[in-house]
Design a protein around this motif. Structure first.
Motif, PDB file in Angstrom:
ATOM      1  N   ALA A 152       0.846  -1.197   0.000  1.00 44.98           N
ATOM      2  CA  ALA A 152       0.000   0.000   0.000  1.00 44.98           C
ATOM      3  C   ALA A 152       0.879   1.243   0.000  1.00 44.98           C
ATOM      4  CB  ALA A 152      -0.925   0.006   1.213  1.00 44.98           C
ATOM      5  N   ILE A 153       0.322   2.320  -0.504  1.00 45.41           N
ATOM      6  CA  ILE A 153       1.031   3.594  -0.598  1.00 45.41           C
ATOM      7  C   ILE A 153       0.168   4.675   0.053  1.00 45.41           C
ATOM      8  CG2 ILE A 153       1.916   5.367  -2.176  1.00 45.41           C
ATOM      9  CD1 ILE A 153       2.319   3.058  -4.227  1.00 45.41           C
ATOM     10  N   PHE A 154       0.785   5.488   0.868  1.00 47.38           N
ATOM     11  CA  PHE A 154       0.106   6.635   1.472  1.00 47.38           C
ATOM     12  C   PHE A 154       0.893   7.906   1.143  1.00 47.38           C
ATOM     13  CE2 PHE A 154      -1.822   3.278   3.885  1.00 47.38           C
ATOM     14  CZ  PHE A 154      -3.069   3.772   4.277  1.00 47.38           C
ATOM     15  N   TYR A 155       0.170   8.933   0.736  1.00 42.17           N
ATOM     16  CA  TYR A 155       0.822  10.218   0.446  1.00 42.17           C
ATOM     17  C   TYR A 155      -0.044  11.344   0.977  1.00 42.17           C
ATOM     18  CZ  TYR A 155      -2.325  10.518  -3.680  1.00 42.17           C
ATOM     19  OH  TYR A 155      -3.421  10.570  -4.520  1.00 42.17           O
ATOM     20  N   ASN A 156       0.503  12.537   1.051  1.00 40.78           N
ATOM     21  CA  ASN A 156      -0.225  13.663   1.644  1.00 40.78           C
ATOM     22  C   ASN A 156      -1.403  14.085   0.787  1.00 40.78           C
ATOM     23  OD1 ASN A 156       0.007  16.042   3.787  1.00 40.78           O
ATOM     24  ND2 ASN A 156      -0.486  16.985   1.820  1.00 40.78           N
ATOM     25  N   GLY A 157      -1.157  14.297  -0.507  1.00 34.42           N
ATOM     26  CA  GLY A 157      -2.201  14.789  -1.391  1.00 34.42           C
ATOM     27  C   GLY A 157      -2.291  16.299  -1.411  1.00 34.42           C
ATOM     28  N   LEU A 158      -3.336  16.825  -2.037  1.00 30.05           N
ATOM     29  CA  LEU A 158      -3.531  18.267  -2.227  1.00 30.05           C
ATOM     30  C   LEU A 158      -2.337  18.881  -2.954  1.00 30.05           C
ATOM     31  CD1 LEU A 158      -5.110  19.300   1.209  1.00 30.05           C
ATOM     32  CD2 LEU A 158      -6.272  18.692  -0.921  1.00 30.05           C
ATOM     33  N   HIS A 159      -1.721  18.083  -3.842  1.00 28.00           N
ATOM     34  CA  HIS A 159      -0.645  18.534  -4.723  1.00 28.00           C
ATOM     35  C   HIS A 159       0.651  18.843  -3.989  1.00 28.00           C
ATOM     36  CE1 HIS A 159      -3.373  18.758  -8.192  1.00 28.00           C
ATOM     37  NE2 HIS A 159      -4.258  19.217  -7.329  1.00 28.00           N
ATOM     38  N   LEU A 160       0.804  18.386  -2.749  1.00 24.49           N
ATOM     39  CA  LEU A 160       2.068  18.613  -2.048  1.00 24.49           C
ATOM     40  C   LEU A 160       3.222  17.944  -2.784  1.00 24.49           C
ATOM     41  CD1 LEU A 160       3.511  19.669   0.572  1.00 24.49           C
ATOM     42  CD2 LEU A 160       3.289  17.321   1.415  1.00 24.49           C
ATOM     43  N   GLU A 161       2.986  16.712  -3.276  1.00 24.83           N
ATOM     44  CA  GLU A 161       4.062  15.947  -3.898  1.00 24.83           C
ATOM     45  C   GLU A 161       4.261  16.250  -5.379  1.00 24.83           C
ATOM     46  OE1 GLU A 161       2.579  13.513  -0.369  1.00 24.83           O
ATOM     47  OE2 GLU A 161       1.632  14.579  -2.030  1.00 24.83           O
ATOM     48  N   GLY A 162       3.625  17.283  -5.876  1.00 22.58           N
ATOM     49  CA  GLY A 162       3.847  17.708  -7.258  1.00 22.58           C
ATOM     50  C   GLY A 162       3.485  16.654  -8.280  1.00 22.58           C
ATOM     51  N   ARG A 163       4.417  16.391  -9.205  1.00 18.80           N
ATOM     52  CA  ARG A 163       4.147  15.466 -10.310  1.00 18.80           C
ATOM     53  C   ARG A 163       3.843  14.051  -9.837  1.00 18.80           C
ATOM     54  NH1 ARG A 163       9.142  16.099 -14.320  1.00 18.80           N
ATOM     55  NH2 ARG A 163      10.197  15.679 -12.345  1.00 18.80           N
ATOM     56  N   MET A 164       4.391  13.647  -8.689  1.00  9.71           N
ATOM     57  CA  MET A 164       4.185  12.293  -8.218  1.00  9.71           C
ATOM     58  C   MET A 164       2.719  12.017  -7.902  1.00  9.71           C
ATOM     59  SD  MET A 164       7.518  11.539  -5.833  1.00  9.71           S
ATOM     60  CE  MET A 164       7.197   9.776  -5.800  1.00  9.71           C
ATOM     61  N   ALA A 165       1.958  13.057  -7.572  1.00  5.24           N
ATOM     62  CA  ALA A 165       0.549  12.868  -7.232  1.00  5.24           C
ATOM     63  C   ALA A 165      -0.221  12.237  -8.387  1.00  5.24           C
ATOM     64  CB  ALA A 165      -0.081  14.194  -6.834  1.00  5.24           C
ATOM     65  N   GLN A 166       0.091  12.622  -9.611  1.00  6.49           N
ATOM     66  CA  GLN A 166      -0.585  12.055 -10.770  1.00  6.49           C
ATOM     67  C   GLN A 166      -0.295  10.555 -10.879  1.00  6.49           C
ATOM     68  OE1 GLN A 166       0.708  14.372 -14.106  1.00  6.49           O
ATOM     69  NE2 GLN A 166      -0.329  16.235 -13.426  1.00  6.49           N
ATOM     70  N   LEU A 167       0.931  10.176 -10.561  1.00  6.86           N
ATOM     71  CA  LEU A 167       1.282   8.763 -10.601  1.00  6.86           C
ATOM     72  C   LEU A 167       0.517   7.980  -9.541  1.00  6.86           C
ATOM     73  CD1 LEU A 167       5.148   9.084 -10.996  1.00  6.86           C
ATOM     74  CD2 LEU A 167       3.484   8.616 -12.787  1.00  6.86           C
ATOM     75  N   PHE A 168       0.438   8.545  -8.339  1.00 13.59           N
ATOM     76  CA  PHE A 168      -0.273   7.860  -7.262  1.00 13.59           C
ATOM     77  C   PHE A 168      -1.753   7.675  -7.611  1.00 13.59           C
ATOM     78  CE2 PHE A 168       3.000   9.905  -4.269  1.00 13.59           C
ATOM     79  CZ  PHE A 168       3.875   8.848  -4.462  1.00 13.59           C
ATOM     80  N   GLU A 169      -2.349   8.691  -8.204  1.00 15.26           N
ATOM     81  CA  GLU A 169      -3.762   8.598  -8.568  1.00 15.26           C
ATOM     82  C   GLU A 169      -3.989   7.482  -9.587  1.00 15.26           C
ATOM     83  OE1 GLU A 169      -4.662  12.519  -9.879  1.00 15.26           O
ATOM     84  OE2 GLU A 169      -4.579  13.380  -7.857  1.00 15.26           O
ATOM     85  N   LYS A 170      -3.058   7.326 -10.515  1.00 20.08           N
ATOM     86  CA  LYS A 170      -3.183   6.261 -11.508  1.00 20.08           C
ATOM     87  C   LYS A 170      -2.908   4.889 -10.886  1.00 20.08           C
ATOM     88  CE  LYS A 170      -1.965   9.197 -15.453  1.00 20.08           C
ATOM     89  NZ  LYS A 170      -0.981   9.473 -16.522  1.00 20.08           N
TER      90      LYS A 170
END
Length: 330
Positions: A97-115
Motif C-alpha cells: 500500500a502507498i500513502f501520500y499527503n495529497g492536495l498537490h504537495l508531492e507535485g508530479r508524483m501525485a498524478q502517478l499515485f492517482e493512476k
C-alpha cells in the motif's frame, strides 16, 4: 548529470504506472476511490510506502504492528521539489500500500499515485478532508483554486486525517480494523495534547506581536488555528519565485509593527529570510532570526523535531520565545 538521473527515475515511474495499469485494465474500471476495492492478502507486516515524514509516522502509529512503513522523503527534504530516484521505483513496486499527503504537495508524483490506485492500494491522507468539503481547508487566492496542502500544521486537522487513515487501513485489511481504530484514537489523544501545548505557547506572545514571517506560505493552518498572522516570502510552493515587491511590503510591515523576529525553515535556504534583516536594521528595527522552523519535513532523528509532536511543539515554542521579547530593541 543529477538532472538526467532524476528524469531517468521519473521516467521509470511513469513506465511502472503504465505497466500496473495495463495489468488490470481489463478487469478494473477506474473510479475516484479505486483503492478501496483492494484487499490485503499477503503476509504481515504489510509493506507500506509513505511520502513525507509526518505521513509515514501517522501510518506507522495507526497501523501498529501490522505495518512496516518506509518513507521516501527524509529529514530536510522539500516535498515541493522532490524528484524521485531509481530506488523509489523498487519501493513502490514492492509495496502492499502507498500513502501520500495529497492536495498537490508531492507535485508530479501525485498524478502517478492517482493512476496507481487502480492496481494498488493507494491513499491520500487528506482525501477525506477534501471529500467532506472541510471548512478549515485553506484556498489561497494565489494557488489557482487549489487547497493549501500543509494541513499537518493544525494538529486537529491532522487528527481527522488519522481517523481517515484508520478507515483506509480497515477497508484494506478488515481483519485488524478494530486495532486500527484503537490506535488512531490513541494517536488523536496525543495530537489533542500537542494542540493544547501550542495554544499555551502562543498565548505568551503579546497580541500585537503574533506575526509569523517565514520563507514560504507553509504555516497558514498553524496561523488560522492559533491566531497568528502569517506572511511567506514565497507562496504555497517553494518552487515559486520570490517577489521583490512583496518582500519590500513585508519589510515595511515589520518596521511599522516593530516585529522582533523572522524565521528560517529547515528545508529552505536561510539566505531568503536573512535578506530581510539588514534593510530592517538600517531602518532602526533590531530584527533577529528567531530560529529554525520545520515546515515541510521532520527533523533529524537526534533532534527535538524527530517526530510529528516534537516538530509542532518545537515550532510553537521557537515562535513564542522569539516573538514574546519585551521589545524589538532588546
Amino acid at each position: 548529470m543529477l538532472m538526467n538521473r532524476s528524469w531517468f527515475a521519473f521516467s521509470w515511474l511513469v513506465v511502472l504506472v503504465a505497466a500496473l495499469g495495463c495489468s488490470e485494465a481489463s478487469s478494473t474500471a477506474h473510479h475516484d476511490h479505486a483503492a478501496q476495492a483492494h484487499k490485503f492478502s499477503g503476509q504481515y507486516p504489510m509493506k507500506v510506502v509513505a511520502t513525507t515524514g509526518p505521513v509515514a509516522e501517522m501510518v506507522h502509529r495507526v497501523g501498529g504492528d501490522h505495518v512496516e512503513v518506509e518513507g521516501l522523503m527524509g529529514p530536510g527534504v522539500d516535498p515541493h521539489l522532490y524528484s524521485p530516484v531509481a530506488s523509489d521505483v523498487r519501493k513502490l513496486t514492492n509495496a502492499d500500500a502507498i500513502f501520500y499527503n495529497g492536495l498537490h504537495l508531492e507535485g508530479r508524483m501525485a498524478q502517478l499515485f492517482e493512476k496507481m490506485a487502480d492496481s494498488k492500494a493507494t491513499f491520500a491522507v487528506t482525501e477525506g478532508l477534501q471529500s467532506r468539503h472541510d471548512q478549515r481547508l485553506r484556498e489561497p487566492p494565489e494557488f489557482a483554486g487549489l487547497y493549501d496542502p500543509h494541513v499537518w500544521h493544525d494538529p486537529m486537522l491532522w487528527a481527522d486525517c488519522a481517523s481517515d487513515v484508520a478507515q483506509n487501513l480497515s477497508e484494506f485489511d478488515p481483519a485488524h480494523a478494530a486495532d486500527y481504530q484503537k490506535n488512531a484514537a490513541a494517536y488523536q489523544a496525543e495530537l489533542k495534547a500537542v494542540d493544547k501545548f501550542c495554544q499555551d505557547e502562543i498565548a505568551k506572545i503579546p497580541a500585537d506581536r503574533r506575526v509569523l514571517v517565514t520563507a514560504h506560505d507553509a504555516f497558514g493552518y498553524f496561523g488560522k488555528r492559533f491566531g497568528v498572522e502569517v506572511f511567506g516570502l514565497k507562496g504555497i510552493s517553494t518552487e515559486e519565485e520570490k517577489d521583490l515587491e512583496h518582500q519590500e511590503e513585508i519589510q515595511r510591515m515589520l518596521i511599522e509593527r516593530q516585529i522582533p523576529a523572522v524565521f528560517v525553515e529547515s528545508a529552505v535556504a536561510p539566505r531568503m529570510v536573512a535578506s530581510l534583516v539588514e534593510p530592517c536594521r538600517a531602518a532602526g528595527l533590531d530584527l533577529q532570526i528567531g530560529g529554525e522552523l520545520y515546515a515541510d519535513a521532520l527533523g533529524a532523528p537526534d533532534s527535538d523535531a524527530a517526530d510529528y509532536g516534537g516538530m509542532i511543539r518545537h515550532n510553537a515554542k521557537t515562535i513564542a520565545d522569539a516573538l514574546s521579547r519585551v521589545n524589538a530593541g532588546e
